[in-house]
Design a protein around this motif. Sequence first.
Motif, mmCIF file in Angstrom:
data_model
loop_
_atom_site.group_PDB
_atom_site.id
_atom_site.type_symbol
_atom_site.label_atom_id
_atom_site.label_comp_id
_atom_site.label_asym_id
_atom_site.label_seq_id
_atom_site.Cartn_x
_atom_site.Cartn_y
_atom_site.Cartn_z
ATOM 1 N N ILE A 291 0.545 -1.314 -0.372
ATOM 2 C CA ILE A 291 0.441 -0.013 -0.148
ATOM 3 C C ILE A 291 1.140 1.055 0.070
ATOM 4 N N THR A 292 0.036 2.339 -0.913
ATOM 5 C CA THR A 292 0.935 3.799 -0.586
ATOM 6 C C THR A 292 0.912 5.015 0.387
ATOM 7 N N VAL A 293 1.389 4.848 1.120
ATOM 8 C CA VAL A 293 0.744 6.007 3.036
ATOM 9 C C VAL A 293 0.964 7.595 2.223
ATOM 10 N N SER A 294 0.460 8.628 2.275
ATOM 11 C CA SER A 294 1.544 9.536 2.056
ATOM 12 C C SER A 294 0.637 10.688 3.235
ATOM 13 N N GLY A 295 1.418 11.125 3.464
ATOM 14 C CA GLY A 295 1.070 12.621 4.367
ATOM 15 C C GLY A 295 2.014 13.646 4.782
ATOM 16 N N LYS A 296 1.627 14.250 5.708
ATOM 17 C CA LYS A 296 2.702 15.739 5.946
ATOM 18 C C LYS A 296 2.845 14.935 7.250
ATOM 19 N N VAL A 297 4.407 16.233 7.648
ATOM 20 C CA VAL A 297 5.413 16.188 8.512
ATOM 21 C C VAL A 297 5.197 18.095 9.082
ATOM 22 N N THR A 298 4.646 17.898 10.327
ATOM 23 C CA THR A 298 5.053 19.701 10.663
ATOM 24 C C THR A 298 5.817 19.122 11.598
ATOM 25 N N ASP A 299 5.670 20.912 12.475
ATOM 26 C CA ASP A 299 6.334 21.220 13.810
ATOM 27 C C ASP A 299 4.924 21.403 14.455
ATOM 28 N N GLU A 300 5.816 21.782 16.413
ATOM 29 C CA GLU A 300 4.427 22.166 16.312
ATOM 30 C C GLU A 300 3.646 23.391 15.862
ATOM 31 N N LYS A 301 4.541 23.983 15.415
ATOM 32 C CA LYS A 301 3.503 25.475 14.606
ATOM 33 C C LYS A 301 2.429 25.250 13.375
ATOM 34 N N GLY A 302 2.575 23.911 13.239
ATOM 35 C CA GLY A 302 2.259 23.563 12.079
ATOM 36 C C GLY A 302 2.919 23.958 11.320
ATOM 37 N N ASN A 303 4.187 24.092 11.245
ATOM 38 C CA ASN A 303 5.187 24.535 9.681
ATOM 39 C C ASN A 303 5.769 22.908 9.047
ATOM 40 N N GLY A 304 5.541 23.125 7.829
ATOM 41 C CA GLY A 304 6.145 21.671 7.012
ATOM 42 C C GLY A 304 7.522 21.830 7.916
ATOM 43 N N LEU A 305 7.912 20.518 7.795
ATOM 44 C CA LEU A 305 9.644 20.664 8.018
ATOM 45 C C LEU A 305 9.691 19.510 6.999
ATOM 46 N N PRO A 306 11.020 19.812 5.866
ATOM 47 C CA PRO A 306 11.104 19.141 5.276
ATOM 48 C C PRO A 306 13.012 18.250 5.929
ATOM 49 N N ASN A 307 13.276 16.688 4.638
ATOM 50 C CA ASN A 307 13.777 16.061 4.658
ATOM 51 C C ASN A 307 14.093 15.781 5.634
ATOM 52 N N VAL A 308 12.653 15.574 6.525
ATOM 53 C CA VAL A 308 12.527 14.485 7.550
ATOM 54 C C VAL A 308 13.124 13.226 7.151
ATOM 55 N N THR A 309 13.881 12.688 7.611
ATOM 56 C CA THR A 309 13.469 10.997 7.968
ATOM 57 C C THR A 309 12.378 10.096 7.645
ATOM 58 N N ILE A 310 12.184 9.353 6.746
ATOM 59 C CA ILE A 310 10.812 8.345 7.301
ATOM 60 C C ILE A 310 11.317 6.512 6.278
ATOM 61 N N THR A 311 11.002 6.174 7.610
ATOM 62 C CA THR A 311 11.733 4.651 7.605
ATOM 63 C C THR A 311 10.432 3.679 8.145
ATOM 64 N N ILE A 312 11.081 2.253 8.014
ATOM 65 C CA ILE A 312 10.168 1.866 7.980
ATOM 66 C C ILE A 312 10.924 0.516 8.929
ATOM 67 N N LYS A 313 10.492 0.301 9.929
ATOM 68 C CA LYS A 313 10.700 -0.466 11.337
ATOM 69 C C LYS A 313 10.772 -1.847 10.913
ATOM 70 N N THR B 22 4.801 10.254 0.558
ATOM 71 C CA THR B 22 4.462 9.632 -0.041
ATOM 72 C C THR B 22 5.742 7.644 -0.178
ATOM 73 N N VAL B 23 5.388 6.944 0.880
ATOM 74 C CA VAL B 23 5.963 5.893 1.140
ATOM 75 C C VAL B 23 5.101 4.110 0.636
ATOM 76 N N ARG B 24 5.624 3.559 0.057
ATOM 77 C CA ARG B 24 5.622 2.366 0.196
ATOM 78 C C ARG B 24 5.474 0.898 1.678
ATOM 79 N N VAL B 25 4.333 0.455 2.060
ATOM 80 C CA VAL B 25 4.810 -0.271 2.570
ATOM 81 C C VAL B 25 4.175 -1.441 2.816
ATOM 82 N N PRO B 26 4.124 -2.649 3.259
ATOM 83 C CA PRO B 26 3.986 -4.007 3.101
ATOM 84 C C PRO B 26 2.048 -3.860 3.250
ATOM 85 N N ASP B 27 1.514 -3.556 4.373
ATOM 86 C CA ASP B 27 0.744 -3.388 5.146
ATOM 87 C C ASP B 27 0.150 -1.952 6.195
ATOM 88 N N GLU B 28 -1.199 -2.398 6.408
ATOM 89 C CA GLU B 28 -1.602 -0.872 7.084
ATOM 90 C C GLU B 28 -0.538 -1.057 8.681
#
Length: 198
Positions: A119-141, A156-162
């Motif tokens: 499945i493809t998962v997408s979204g947004k990462v922000t700080d506590e003030k709602g500002n978008g954060l660039p270059n956040v590292t996203i990995t599968i545990k 956007t990242v692809r993962v095996p399941d929900e």
Amino acid sequence: MKLSCLLASAFLFSINMLIAAPGKAQRLEEVDVTVNLKRQSLREGIRQIQQQSAFKFAYVASQLSPYDNITMPAERRSVLQTLNLLLENTELAWSLNGNTIVITEKRGTDPPLLSARVITVSGKVTDEKGNGLPNVTITIKNGGGGTITDVNGHFTVRVPDEKTIIVFSMIGYASVEIAAGSSTPLNIILKEENTFPQ
């Protein structure tokens, strides 16, 4: 018996095993490097990471040889970000053992039913003030690969399941772990870590 020994020797010869020097293990996201590639090989990218850090690599040379036309603009990035970008369009994954980064072929890509469940998962990462954060590292545990957020914090990242656990991390912020199917889209808030003087 002789044949087994010959096969084992040939396999070991084909693997570039570079054992890390003893010392304190480093975190991939805490070490910055500058890799500059202009239609060059993946092995050259790895060589540049090794020259600028204490990390060593282990890989089967024949698995890296198809990737010989990579372009990466010179920019200061963490080893983790650099590694994810280098392997982004390959069939390779990585894992970390001490200070040695092991690169292997991705598993489970051939059964069609398994591929259909990705499945493809997408979204947004922000700080506590709602500002978008660039270059956040996203990995599968407990797995290799991943991606980073764009300049506005989107990903956007692809993962095996929900149920797959996705890890969001960035220097100066507390990491967040969340199941891929928690919400759609995934809106992640990273909180600044409290730092204390040494």
